[in-house]
Scaffold this motif. Structure first.
Motif, PDB file in Angstrom:
ATOM      1  N   PHE A  19       0.861  -1.175   0.000  1.00 37.23           N
ATOM      2  CA  PHE A  19       0.000   0.000   0.000  1.00 37.23           C
ATOM      3  C   PHE A  19       0.900   1.227   0.000  1.00 37.23           C
ATOM      4  CE2 PHE A  19       0.647  -1.059   4.467  1.00 37.23           C
ATOM      5  CZ  PHE A  19       0.969   0.158   5.042  1.00 37.23           C
ATOM      6  N   THR A  20       0.310   2.398  -0.091  1.00 32.63           N
ATOM      7  CA  THR A  20       1.079   3.642  -0.209  1.00 32.63           C
ATOM      8  C   THR A  20       1.201   4.338   1.136  1.00 32.63           C
ATOM      9  OG1 THR A  20       0.300   3.910  -2.479  1.00 32.63           O
ATOM     10  CG2 THR A  20       1.255   5.839  -1.421  1.00 32.63           C
ATOM     11  N   LEU A  21       2.458   4.594   1.533  1.00 29.97           N
ATOM     12  CA  LEU A  21       2.709   5.351   2.763  1.00 29.97           C
ATOM     13  C   LEU A  21       2.504   6.848   2.547  1.00 29.97           C
ATOM     14  CD1 LEU A  21       5.981   3.554   3.913  1.00 29.97           C
ATOM     15  CD2 LEU A  21       3.858   3.617   5.225  1.00 29.97           C
ATOM     16  N   TYR A  22       2.922   7.303   1.382  1.00 32.85           N
ATOM     17  CA  TYR A  22       2.746   8.724   1.052  1.00 32.85           C
ATOM     18  C   TYR A  22       2.414   8.853  -0.427  1.00 32.85           C
ATOM     19  CZ  TYR A  22       3.591  13.576  -0.080  1.00 32.85           C
ATOM     20  OH  TYR A  22       3.431  14.855  -0.541  1.00 32.85           O
ATOM     21  N   ASP A  23       1.413   9.675  -0.721  1.00 35.52           N
ATOM     22  CA  ASP A  23       0.993   9.904  -2.103  1.00 35.52           C
ATOM     23  C   ASP A  23       0.816  11.405  -2.291  1.00 35.52           C
ATOM     24  OD1 ASP A  23      -0.317  10.053  -4.596  1.00 35.52           O
ATOM     25  OD2 ASP A  23      -1.284   8.114  -4.277  1.00 35.52           O
ATOM     26  N   PRO A  24       1.463  12.005  -3.308  1.00 35.92           N
ATOM     27  CA  PRO A  24       1.303  13.449  -3.536  1.00 35.92           C
ATOM     28  C   PRO A  24      -0.071  13.805  -4.113  1.00 35.92           C
ATOM     29  CG  PRO A  24       2.651  12.482  -5.254  1.00 35.92           C
ATOM     30  CD  PRO A  24       2.440  11.394  -4.234  1.00 35.92           C
ATOM     31  N   PHE A  25      -0.813  12.805  -4.549  1.00 43.24           N
ATOM     32  CA  PHE A  25      -2.155  12.989  -5.094  1.00 43.24           C
ATOM     33  C   PHE A  25      -2.200  14.102  -6.142  1.00 43.24           C
ATOM     34  CE2 PHE A  25      -3.465  11.113  -0.878  1.00 43.24           C
ATOM     35  CZ  PHE A  25      -3.915   9.904  -1.416  1.00 43.24           C
ATOM     36  N   PRO A  26      -1.652  13.868  -7.328  1.00 44.04           N
ATOM     37  CA  PRO A  26      -1.741  14.874  -8.404  1.00 44.04           C
ATOM     38  C   PRO A  26      -3.187  15.200  -8.785  1.00 44.04           C
ATOM     39  CG  PRO A  26      -0.910  12.758  -9.228  1.00 44.04           C
ATOM     40  CD  PRO A  26      -0.900  12.678  -7.749  1.00 44.04           C
ATOM     41  N   CYS A  27      -4.121  14.344  -8.380  1.00 47.05           N
ATOM     42  CA  CYS A  27      -5.539  14.611  -8.659  1.00 47.05           C
ATOM     43  C   CYS A  27      -5.977  15.938  -8.035  1.00 47.05           C
ATOM     44  CB  CYS A  27      -6.414  13.472  -8.131  1.00 47.05           C
ATOM     45  SG  CYS A  27      -6.243  13.151  -6.352  1.00 47.05           S
ATOM     46  N   ILE A  28      -5.340  16.350  -6.938  1.00 43.93           N
ATOM     47  CA  ILE A  28      -5.714  17.603  -6.278  1.00 43.93           C
ATOM     48  C   ILE A  28      -5.501  18.782  -7.218  1.00 43.93           C
ATOM     49  CG2 ILE A  28      -5.175  19.170  -4.366  1.00 43.93           C
ATOM     50  CD1 ILE A  28      -4.350  16.680  -2.738  1.00 43.93           C
ATOM     51  N   GLU A  29      -4.333  18.824  -7.853  1.00 44.28           N
ATOM     52  CA  GLU A  29      -4.035  19.924  -8.775  1.00 44.28           C
ATOM     53  C   GLU A  29      -4.940  19.865  -9.997  1.00 44.28           C
ATOM     54  OE1 GLU A  29      -2.128  22.310  -7.753  1.00 44.28           O
ATOM     55  OE2 GLU A  29      -1.868  21.118  -5.934  1.00 44.28           O
ATOM     56  N   HIS A  30      -5.244  18.637 -10.433  1.00 47.64           N
ATOM     57  CA  HIS A  30      -6.155  18.471 -11.571  1.00 47.64           C
ATOM     58  C   HIS A  30      -7.535  19.038 -11.232  1.00 47.64           C
ATOM     59  CE1 HIS A  30      -8.413  16.682 -14.840  1.00 47.64           C
ATOM     60  NE2 HIS A  30      -9.161  16.017 -13.978  1.00 47.64           N
ATOM     61  N   TRP A  31      -8.052  18.718 -10.044  1.00 46.89           N
ATOM     62  CA  TRP A  31      -9.375  19.206  -9.634  1.00 46.89           C
ATOM     63  C   TRP A  31      -9.384  20.717  -9.456  1.00 46.89           C
ATOM     64  CZ3 TRP A  31      -9.482  14.749  -5.606  1.00 46.89           C
ATOM     65  CH2 TRP A  31      -9.920  13.567  -6.223  1.00 46.89           C
ATOM     66  N   LYS A  32      -8.263  21.287  -9.036  1.00 41.58           N
ATOM     67  CA  LYS A  32      -8.207  22.743  -8.876  1.00 41.58           C
ATOM     68  C   LYS A  32      -8.366  23.451 -10.214  1.00 41.58           C
ATOM     69  CE  LYS A  32      -5.410  22.970  -4.643  1.00 41.58           C
ATOM     70  NZ  LYS A  32      -4.105  23.367  -4.060  1.00 41.58           N
ATOM     71  N   ARG A  33      -7.951  22.789 -11.299  1.00 38.58           N
ATOM     72  CA  ARG A  33      -8.069  23.393 -12.630  1.00 38.58           C
ATOM     73  C   ARG A  33      -9.455  23.198 -13.239  1.00 38.58           C
ATOM     74  NH1 ARG A  33      -3.220  20.500 -13.493  1.00 38.58           N
ATOM     75  NH2 ARG A  33      -4.332  19.124 -14.911  1.00 38.58           N
ATOM     76  N   LEU A  34     -10.187  22.201 -12.753  1.00 38.20           N
ATOM     77  CA  LEU A  34     -11.480  21.879 -13.347  1.00 38.20           C
ATOM     78  C   LEU A  34     -12.481  22.992 -13.135  1.00 38.20           C
ATOM     79  CD1 LEU A  34     -12.210  18.122 -12.568  1.00 38.20           C
ATOM     80  CD2 LEU A  34     -11.559  19.137 -14.732  1.00 38.20           C
ATOM     81  N   MET A  35     -13.340  23.183 -14.108  1.00 37.11           N
ATOM     82  CA  MET A  35     -14.438  24.139 -13.991  1.00 37.11           C
ATOM     83  C   MET A  35     -15.679  23.485 -14.564  1.00 37.11           C
ATOM     84  SD  MET A  35     -12.648  27.730 -15.040  1.00 37.11           S
ATOM     85  CE  MET A  35     -13.943  28.689 -14.281  1.00 37.11           C
ATOM     86  N   PRO A  36     -16.875  23.873 -14.064  1.00 41.24           N
ATOM     87  CA  PRO A  36     -18.089  23.316 -14.653  1.00 41.24           C
ATOM     88  C   PRO A  36     -18.249  23.768 -16.078  1.00 41.24           C
ATOM     89  CG  PRO A  36     -18.619  25.105 -13.165  1.00 41.24           C
ATOM     90  CD  PRO A  36     -17.159  24.826 -12.997  1.00 41.24           C
ATOM     91  N   ILE A  37     -19.017  23.032 -16.858  1.00 40.38           N
ATOM     92  CA  ILE A  37     -19.236  23.390 -18.254  1.00 40.38           C
ATOM     93  C   ILE A  37     -19.849  24.780 -18.324  1.00 40.38           C
ATOM     94  CG2 ILE A  37     -20.728  22.918 -20.235  1.00 40.38           C
ATOM     95  CD1 ILE A  37     -20.130  20.035 -19.933  1.00 40.38           C
ATOM     96  N   PHE A  38     -19.255  25.662 -19.143  1.00 38.43           N
ATOM     97  CA  PHE A  38     -19.823  26.992 -19.252  1.00 38.43           C
ATOM     98  C   PHE A  38     -21.038  26.957 -20.156  1.00 38.43           C
ATOM     99  CE2 PHE A  38     -15.836  26.764 -21.722  1.00 38.43           C
ATOM    100  CZ  PHE A  38     -16.344  26.773 -22.999  1.00 38.43           C
ATOM    101  N   SER A  39     -21.909  27.911 -19.976  1.00 39.94           N
ATOM    102  CA  SER A  39     -23.196  27.901 -20.671  1.00 39.94           C
ATOM    103  C   SER A  39     -23.006  27.900 -22.172  1.00 39.94           C
ATOM    104  CB  SER A  39     -24.004  29.143 -20.277  1.00 39.94           C
ATOM    105  OG  SER A  39     -23.282  30.321 -20.610  1.00 39.94           O
ATOM    106  N   GLY A  40     -23.849  27.126 -22.833  1.00 43.74           N
ATOM    107  CA  GLY A  40     -23.851  27.077 -24.298  1.00 43.74           C
ATOM    108  C   GLY A  40     -22.862  26.120 -24.887  1.00 43.74           C
TER     109      GLY A  40
END
Length: 325
Positions: free
Chosen positions: A302-323
Motif C-alpha cells: 500500500f502507499t505510505l505517502y501519495d502526492p495525489f496529483p488529482c488535487i491539482e487536476h481538480w483545482k483546474r477543473l471548472m463546470p461546463i460553461f453555458s452554451g
C-alpha cells in the motif's frame, strides 16, 4: 456501443485531453460544428492543453455566429491565464460585445469600460434601483451541499482500510525489502479491500449504464461516503455531474474532493516524517515529499505517502460553461 465507436474511430468513451481535442478537430473538418464545440469545451473545462483548445473554440463560435457562447469562454480564459498576453482576447471580447449588442443580447446603453485594455463582459441585466427602505433585500443563494446516503456506517470501508494499514509493522527505511515483518495474510487482506473497492465502482458504472444519472448518483455518493483512498469514484461522479449540467453539485463535489485528499496527503506527510525522524532519516522522507514521489510499504503493498496529483487536476477543473453542452 461505446466500445465499437472507440474501436472504429468514433467519439472517445473515456476522457483523454489529446484524444478529445483530436476528435474535435476531426469533427470541425467534417463540418460537425456542434460536436466539435462540445469536445473543445470539455478539454477547456478540464483545464488541460493550456491555450490550445481555446483558439479553435473561439474561431468556430465567431465563424458560425455563436457569439453568446463566448462571454463565459473568455471569462474562463482570463481566470485560467491571468498573466498571459491578453491582446488577442481583448479584441475577441470587444467584437463579442458589439455582436451581442447588435443581436439585442446586451443593453445598448451600457457604457464602455474606462480602461480599454481590460474590457469586461457587461451584465445582460441593467442594474436595478435600490430597494425601498424597510424592504428586505434578496438573500444570497445558499451554496449547494452534498447529501450522502444515510445508511453509511462507521467505520467506513476507507476507514477500515486505513486502520488495517496502520496496524501493520512500521516501515523500516533501512530495510525496505525486509518481508519478514509482514504478516502472512497481509496480501490477502489488502486484496480484499482493493477488490471491494473495484467491485463497488464497477457496480456504480453498471447502474449508470442501465439506469441513468439519477440512480447512479446515489450509488456514487454511497461509495464516496465510504472514503475510498483512490480518486476514481470522485472523478467519475464529477464527470457525471458535468455531463448532466449539474454545475452546483459539480462544484460542491470538486471542493469536497480537494479538501478530502488534501487532508489525506497532509496526514500521510506527517506520519511519514514522524516515522523517518524516529529512524533518524528525516531527510529521506523530506526529499521524497519535495520531489512529489510516492513512498510505498514493503513490496508496494500500500502507499505510505501519495502526492495525489488529482488535487491539482481538480483545482483546474471548472463546470461546463453555458452554451457548450
Amino acid at each position: 456501443m461505446g466500445f465499437l465507436y472507440s474501436l472504429f474511430g468514433g467519439a472517445p468513451t473515456k476522457y483523454d485531453a489529446q484524444k478529445y481535442f483530436d476528435y474535435a478537430e476531426k469533427q470541425k473538418a467534417k463540418g460537425n460544428i456542434v460536436e466539435a464545440l462540445s469536445y473543445y469545451a470539455k478539454v477547456i473545462n478540464h483545464g488541460d492543453l493550456g491555450v490550445k483548445p481555446f483558439v479553435p473554440y473561439i474561431e468556430l463560435c465567431m465563424e458560425h455566429d455563436e457569439w453568446k457562447k463566448l462571454p463565459d469562454c473568455i471569462k474562463v480564459y482570463r481566470k485560467r491565464f491571468p498573466k498571459e498576453n491578453s491582446g488577442w482576447i481583448d479584441k475577441i471580447e470587444k467584437e463579442t460585445i458589439e455582436q451581442l449588442r447588435r443581436q439585442g443580447l446586451l443593453p445598448i446603453e451600457v457604457k464602455e469600460q474606462q480602461n480599454p485594455k481590460e474590457p469586461k463582459i457587461c451584465s445582460s441585466n441593467p442594474k436595478t434601483a435600490d430597494s425601498p427602505k424597510g424592504e428586505k433585500k434578496e438573500q444570497q443563494k445558499k451554496p449547494f451541499v452534498l447529501t450522502f446516503p444515510t445508511n453509511i456506517k462507521h467505520p467506513t470501508l476507507g476507514e477500515r482500510y486505513d486502520e488495517y494499514c496502520a496496524s501493520l509493522p512500521p516501515f523500516d527505511f533501512y530495510e525496505g525489502d525486509n518481508e519478514d515483518k509482514i504478516p502472512a495474510d497481509a496480501d490477502m487482506e489488502i486484496n480484499d479491500y482493493l477488490n471491494r473497492l473495484a467491485d463497488t465502482l464497477a457496480y456504480c458504472r453498471d447502474v449508470e449504464k442501465k439506469q441513468g444519472f439519477v440512480a447512479a448518483e446515489q450509488y456514487y455518493l454511497f461509495l464516496i461516503g465510504h472514503h475510498p483512498w483512490e480518486p476514481d469514484a470522485y472523478d467519475e461522479l464529477l464527470e457525471l455531474y458535468r455531463n448532466n449540467g449539474k454545475n452546483d453539485a459539480f462544484e460542491a463535489l470538486r471542493l469536497y474532493s480537494i479538501d478530502h485528499f488534501s487532508k489525506r496527503r497532509e496526514r500521510m506527510e506527517r506520519q511519514l516524517t514522524a516515522l523517518a525522524e524516529q529512524q533518524r532519516v528525516k531527510e529521506v522522507a523530506t526529499e521524497a515529499i519535495r520531489k512529489g514521489e510516492k513512498v510505498s510499504y514493503f513490496r508496494g503493498l500500500f502507499t505510505l505517502y501519495d502526492p495525489f496529483p488529482c488535487i491539482e487536476h481538480w483545482k483546474r477543473l471548472m463546470p461546463i460553461f453555458s452554451g457548450s453542452e
